[in-house]
Scaffold this active site. Structure first.
Site, short mmCIF file in Angstrom:
data_model
loop_
_atom_site.label_atom_id
_atom_site.label_comp_id
_atom_site.label_asym_id
_atom_site.label_seq_id
_atom_site.Cartn_x
_atom_site.Cartn_y
_atom_site.Cartn_z
N ASP A 260 0.87 -1.18 0.00
CA ASP A 260 0.00 0.00 0.00
C ASP A 260 0.92 1.24 0.00
OD1 ASP A 260 -0.89 0.58 3.50
OD2 ASP A 260 0.84 -0.47 2.66
N ASP B 87 6.81 1.02 2.36
CA ASP B 87 6.55 0.05 1.29
C ASP B 87 7.56 0.26 0.16
OD1 ASP B 87 3.91 1.02 2.58
OD2 ASP B 87 3.33 -0.89 1.72
N VAL C 36 2.41 -6.31 2.87
CA VAL C 36 2.87 -5.25 3.78
C VAL C 36 1.85 -4.11 3.87
CG1 VAL C 36 5.31 -5.83 3.55
CG2 VAL C 36 4.28 -4.18 1.97
N HIS D 246 9.17 -0.71 8.99
CA HIS D 246 8.27 -1.85 9.10
C HIS D 246 8.38 -2.83 7.92
CE1 HIS D 246 6.35 0.39 12.33
NE2 HIS D 246 6.08 1.39 11.52
N ASP D 247 8.02 -2.38 6.74
CA ASP D 247 7.79 -3.29 5.61
C ASP D 247 9.04 -4.00 5.08
OD1 ASP D 247 5.13 -1.21 4.18
OD2 ASP D 247 5.19 -2.55 5.91
#
Ligand code: RIB
Ligand code: CA
Length: 303
Positions: free
Chosen positions: A9, A14, A123, A237-238
């Site tokens: 996304d 990302d 993700v 994060h991703d």
């Protein structure tokens, strides 16, 4: 060679996951699927196409879901900016354009045509993967596995209890975690430990390459948004999901059955460890210096 479908996304982190997957020779992206999440599908698709273009990726890019299964759509734009990818300015694309076919159909076809060879990395919200599981009951069995960024077993980042990806579509996450697939889950408990310091970001400013330039512009924006919200250094994060596939020995795992709260209330979208069900692998920690060495190698390999 890890062959992956990367469902995103796009979003600033990302974009880092796409750069990492595109730059590592151990990984082959068979398809990119943009889904609604951080921002609406129109913008996540545009952002994904732009990152694919600058990365020199020739894999197909598809549109996935534009809305969650049940709940009203929510966004996380304040971490990623109005466009979902605030920072870089892109030239007009000459190569990449979205496929006409549905990303969910493409996900199913790739897995069914390549049994036990394709890992689905998700993700963003899990809407696409949940719909694919509902449409093809053998998907969970014939996929090599799912690697997912989502959830939290401590505090959330969108409500006090829920992480954004599971909060954005709790019903989808519940379906995916109960699917019986081989799942590795990177929750906030692991991903919030990997942050980009100003010193490390500065070290990228003098490096060559258009992708490195876009990475720096994205991370400047990501850093500013975290600072504005008083959230410290931006969290990676991703890309951890991609790093895991490059070398799973660098990640410490625990194993639990995991469920998602779908009852209305303060815990809506929260991930919980439960007693019943097939355990999934939950990432507890990652070798952080190794992750950054991987990031450096990937960016150096990109145009
Ligand atoms: O909570 C972090 C997750 O939500 C990341 O995937 C980020 O891109 C946002 O989608
Ligand atoms: Ca994301």
């Amino acid at each position: 060679m890890e062959r992956i479908i990367l469902d995103v996304d796009t979003g600033l982190d990302d974009a880092v996951a796409i750069f990492l997957a595109a730059g590592l020779s151990e990984i082959r992206i068979e398809a990119l699927i943009a889904t609604a999440g951080n921002v609406g599908l129109d913008r996540t698709l545009e952002n994904t196409l732009n990152i694919a273009e600058v990365s020199g990726l020739t894999c197909p890019v598809y549109a996935g879901s534009s809305a969650p299964l049940v709940r009203a759509r929510v966004e996380a734009g304040d971490f990623h900016g109005e466009s979902g990818l605030d920072g870089p300015v892109f030239e007009k694309r000459v190569r990449q354009k979205a496929q006409e076919a549905s990303g969910i159909d493409a996900m199913i076809a790739l897995v069914m045509d390549n049994p036990h060879q394709i890992t689905i990395v998700s993700v963003g919200p899990l809407t696409d993967l949940a719909i694919a599981i509902q449409r093809e009951r053998r998907l969970a069995e014939l996929a090599k596995g799912f690697v997912i960024m989502g959830g939290s077993f401590s505090r959330g980042n969108v409500t006090s209890e829920a992480e954004f990806n599971t909060y954005a579509d709790p019903e989808a996450a519940k379906i995916v975690f109960a699917s019986g697939a081989n799942i590795v889950l990177f929750s906030l408990d692991c991903t919030r430990t990997v942050t980009l310091s100003p010193t490390r970001l500065d070290s990228y400013r003098t490096r060559p390459g258009r992708c490195n330039e876009v990475f720096v512009a994205c991370m400047d924006s990501y850093t500013a948004n975290y600072t504005k919200r008083g959230q410290g250094e931006p969290q990676m994060h991703d890309p951890l999901c991609i790093a895991y596939l490059a070398d799973p020995t660098k990640v410490a795992l625990s194993h639990w059955p995991v469920d998602v709260v779908t009852l209305d209330g303060p815990s809506y979208g929260k991930t919980v460890k439960v007693a019943q069900g097939k355990p999934i692998s939950v990432a507890e920690s990652i070798d952080i210096p190794w992750f950054w060495s991987l990031m450096d190698r990937a960016l150096a390999a990109l145009p």
